[in-house]
Write a protein that holds these residues in place. Structure first.
Motif, short mmCIF file in Angstrom:
data_model
loop_
_atom_site.label_atom_id
_atom_site.label_comp_id
_atom_site.label_asym_id
_atom_site.label_seq_id
_atom_site.Cartn_x
_atom_site.Cartn_y
_atom_site.Cartn_z
N ASP A 110 0.85 -1.19 0.00
CA ASP A 110 0.00 0.00 0.00
C ASP A 110 0.88 1.24 0.00
O ASP A 110 1.47 1.60 1.02
N PHE A 111 0.99 1.87 -1.17
CA PHE A 111 1.78 3.09 -1.35
C PHE A 111 0.88 4.28 -1.66
O PHE A 111 1.38 5.31 -2.13
N HIS A 112 -0.42 4.18 -1.46
CA HIS A 112 -1.30 5.23 -1.95
C HIS A 112 -1.05 6.56 -1.24
O HIS A 112 -0.61 6.60 -0.10
N LYS A 113 -1.33 7.63 -1.96
CA LYS A 113 -1.19 9.01 -1.47
C LYS A 113 0.25 9.33 -1.08
O LYS A 113 0.55 9.68 0.05
N ASN A 114 1.14 9.19 -2.07
CA ASN A 114 2.53 9.61 -1.91
C ASN A 114 2.91 10.43 -3.14
O ASN A 114 2.04 10.99 -3.81
N ALA A 115 4.20 10.49 -3.46
CA ALA A 115 4.66 11.25 -4.63
C ALA A 115 5.61 10.38 -5.45
O ALA A 115 6.66 10.84 -5.92
N LEU A 116 5.22 9.13 -5.65
CA LEU A 116 6.03 8.21 -6.45
C LEU A 116 5.90 8.57 -7.93
O LEU A 116 4.82 8.88 -8.41
N LYS A 117 7.03 8.51 -8.64
CA LYS A 117 7.06 8.89 -10.05
C LYS A 117 7.59 7.73 -10.89
O LYS A 117 7.96 6.69 -10.38
N GLY A 118 7.62 7.96 -12.21
CA GLY A 118 8.17 6.97 -13.11
C GLY A 118 7.16 5.91 -13.50
O GLY A 118 5.99 5.96 -13.11
N GLN A 119 7.60 4.96 -14.27
CA GLN A 119 6.74 3.90 -14.78
C GLN A 119 6.96 2.62 -13.99
O GLN A 119 8.07 2.32 -13.57
N LEU A 120 5.88 1.88 -13.77
CA LEU A 120 6.02 0.56 -13.16
C LEU A 120 6.78 -0.33 -14.15
O LEU A 120 6.37 -0.48 -15.30
N PRO A 121 7.86 -0.96 -13.72
CA PRO A 121 8.67 -1.76 -14.65
C PRO A 121 8.13 -3.18 -14.81
O PRO A 121 7.29 -3.65 -14.04
N ASP A 122 8.65 -3.87 -15.81
CA ASP A 122 8.29 -5.27 -16.01
C ASP A 122 8.63 -6.13 -14.80
O ASP A 122 8.04 -7.19 -14.60
N LEU A 123 9.55 -5.66 -13.98
CA LEU A 123 9.97 -6.41 -12.79
C LEU A 123 8.83 -6.67 -11.82
O LEU A 123 8.95 -7.54 -10.94
N ILE A 124 7.72 -5.94 -11.96
CA ILE A 124 6.60 -6.16 -11.05
C ILE A 124 6.08 -7.59 -11.19
O ILE A 124 5.45 -8.14 -10.29
N GLY A 125 6.40 -8.23 -12.30
CA GLY A 125 6.01 -9.62 -12.49
C GLY A 125 6.70 -10.58 -11.54
O GLY A 125 6.33 -11.77 -11.48
N ASN A 126 7.70 -10.09 -10.79
CA ASN A 126 8.38 -10.94 -9.80
C ASN A 126 7.50 -11.28 -8.61
O ASN A 126 7.76 -12.25 -7.89
N PHE A 127 6.45 -10.45 -8.38
CA PHE A 127 5.65 -10.58 -7.16
C PHE A 127 4.59 -11.69 -7.29
O PHE A 127 3.39 -11.41 -7.28
N LYS A 128 5.03 -12.92 -7.39
CA LYS A 128 4.11 -14.02 -7.66
C LYS A 128 3.11 -14.27 -6.53
O LYS A 128 2.07 -14.92 -6.73
N ASN A 129 3.42 -13.79 -5.32
CA ASN A 129 2.53 -14.00 -4.18
C ASN A 129 1.63 -12.80 -3.89
O ASN A 129 0.83 -12.84 -2.95
N LEU A 130 1.74 -11.77 -4.69
CA LEU A 130 1.05 -10.51 -4.41
C LEU A 130 -0.47 -10.64 -4.56
O LEU A 130 -0.97 -11.15 -5.57
N GLU A 131 -1.19 -10.17 -3.56
CA GLU A 131 -2.65 -10.17 -3.59
C GLU A 131 -3.23 -8.76 -3.65
O GLU A 131 -4.30 -8.55 -4.21
N VAL A 132 -2.51 -7.80 -3.08
CA VAL A 132 -2.99 -6.41 -3.05
C VAL A 132 -1.86 -5.47 -3.47
O VAL A 132 -0.75 -5.54 -2.93
N PHE A 133 -2.14 -4.61 -4.47
CA PHE A 133 -1.18 -3.59 -4.86
C PHE A 133 -1.93 -2.28 -5.05
O PHE A 133 -2.75 -2.13 -5.95
N ASN A 134 -1.63 -1.33 -4.18
CA ASN A 134 -2.30 -0.02 -4.21
C ASN A 134 -1.23 1.07 -4.30
O ASN A 134 -0.50 1.32 -3.34
N ALA A 135 -1.14 1.68 -5.48
CA ALA A 135 -0.23 2.81 -5.67
C ALA A 135 -1.03 4.00 -6.20
O ALA A 135 -0.54 4.78 -7.02
N SER A 136 -2.26 4.13 -5.76
CA SER A 136 -3.13 5.22 -6.20
C SER A 136 -2.68 6.55 -5.62
O SER A 136 -1.93 6.59 -4.64
N SER A 137 -3.15 7.63 -6.24
CA SER A 137 -2.85 8.98 -5.79
C SER A 137 -1.35 9.22 -5.66
O SER A 137 -0.84 9.63 -4.62
N ASN A 138 -0.64 8.92 -6.76
CA ASN A 138 0.77 9.22 -6.87
C ASN A 138 1.00 9.97 -8.18
O ASN A 138 0.08 10.61 -8.69
N GLU A 139 2.20 9.90 -8.73
CA GLU A 139 2.52 10.58 -9.99
C GLU A 139 3.12 9.59 -10.99
O GLU A 139 3.96 9.96 -11.81
#
Length: 285
Positions: free
Chosen positions: A93-122
């Motif tokens: 849960d990273f929502h409501k921060n100031a993260l920038k850039g593009q999500l990379p292909d590496l996000i595919g590493n998270f094989k166990n991930l159930e929740v990903f929240n990066a809303s309200s960023n840049e």
């Protein structure tokens, strides 16, 4: 008495040894995340001299980092490549921060991930198609960013997805056919983008859908009558698109703006009410 004191010191020593059970690799990945996102300016900082288990927002289980809850904590900058080595993460849960850039292909590493929240960023750029490899993902929230491009065609691979929130971005293109195969979806919020094309009658497959919002896009064509067959749909907003034809009174009641659409000249109008009864249809395969 002496043996008791010896035993006590041995216990204390053992606790100190196992106080930080997270591997050096995961600890290093967290430290790289801290520095890459300007940790010295976080609202709640980490004391890197203490064990990982004491760091704010970090959850561990059996010596593995399984969750990060760093919402509204003034994270700034881009996520480092090392962050995506935290392969045991289940929830982020990273929502409501100031993260920038593009999500990379590496996000595919998270094989166990159930929740990903990066809303309200840049965040910007397209959603990487490797996110569709996260077969355990149930909740994906990237709303209120600057994300562009199309919804990945392979989105239907997320066959456990319940929440997909991508509203308030700059996304384009049509809805992938595979999206209609995610029968687990409960919330689908795609409003305030530049999405286009028609709604497929296969929307009937979304039997668990409760909330659908496509407000303020460029969708066109007739609204499928199959929408009215969704047994759990209780919130709906299709207005400010270019849909035409007519809809049932039941659907109009669900839509907050009474199906207000744009015509080809950009003028607003209300869709007509269709009093016809819905035919009995079976679920589309």
């Amino acid at each position: 008495m002496k043996s008791f004191a010896t035993l006590f010191l041995a216990c204390v020593f053992s606790l100190n040894i196992f106080a930080d059970t997270v591997s050096d690799k995961e600890k290093d990945a967290l430290i790289k995340l801290y520095y890459a996102t300007n940790g010295s300016q976080w609202k709640i900082k980490w004391d890197l001299s203490l064990s990982v288990e004491t760091w704010y927002g970090v959850r561990t289980e059996n010596g593995k980092v399984t969750a990060l809850y760093l919402a509204d904590n003034n994270l700034q900058g881009e996520l480092p490549a090392e962050f995506f080595q935290l392969i045991n993460l289940v929830s982020v849960d990273f929502h409501k921060n100031a993260l920038k850039g593009q999500l990379p292909d590496l996000i595919g590493n998270f094989k166990n991930l159930e929740v990903f929240n990066a809303s309200s960023n840049e965040l910007s750029g397209a959603i990487p198609k490797t996110i569709c490899d996260l077969k355990k993902l149930k909740d994906l929230e990237l709303f209120k960013n600057n994300i562009s491009g199309e919804i990945p065609a392979e989105i239907g691979n997320l066959n456990q997805l319940e929440i997909l929130c991508l509203f308030d971005n700059k996304m384009e293109g049509v809805l992938p056919v595979s999206l209609y195969k995610i029968s687990t979806l409960k919330v689908l919020l795609l409003n305030n983008n530049k999405l286009s094309g028609n709604l497929n009658t296969a929307i009937l497959n979304l039997v668990n859908l409760e909330n659908l919002s496509l407000f303020d896009n460029n969708f066109k064509g007739e609204i499928p009558k199959e929408l009215e067959k969704l047994p759990n749909l209780s919130e709906l907003n299709l207005s400010y698109n270019k849909f035409n034809g007519s809809v049932s009174k039941n659907l109009i009641v669900l839509d907050a703006l009474n199906m207000t659409m744009f015509d080809e000249n950009g003028n607003l109008f209300l869709l007509d009410i269709n009093e016809e009864k819905m035919p009995e249809n079976s679920i589309v395969n």
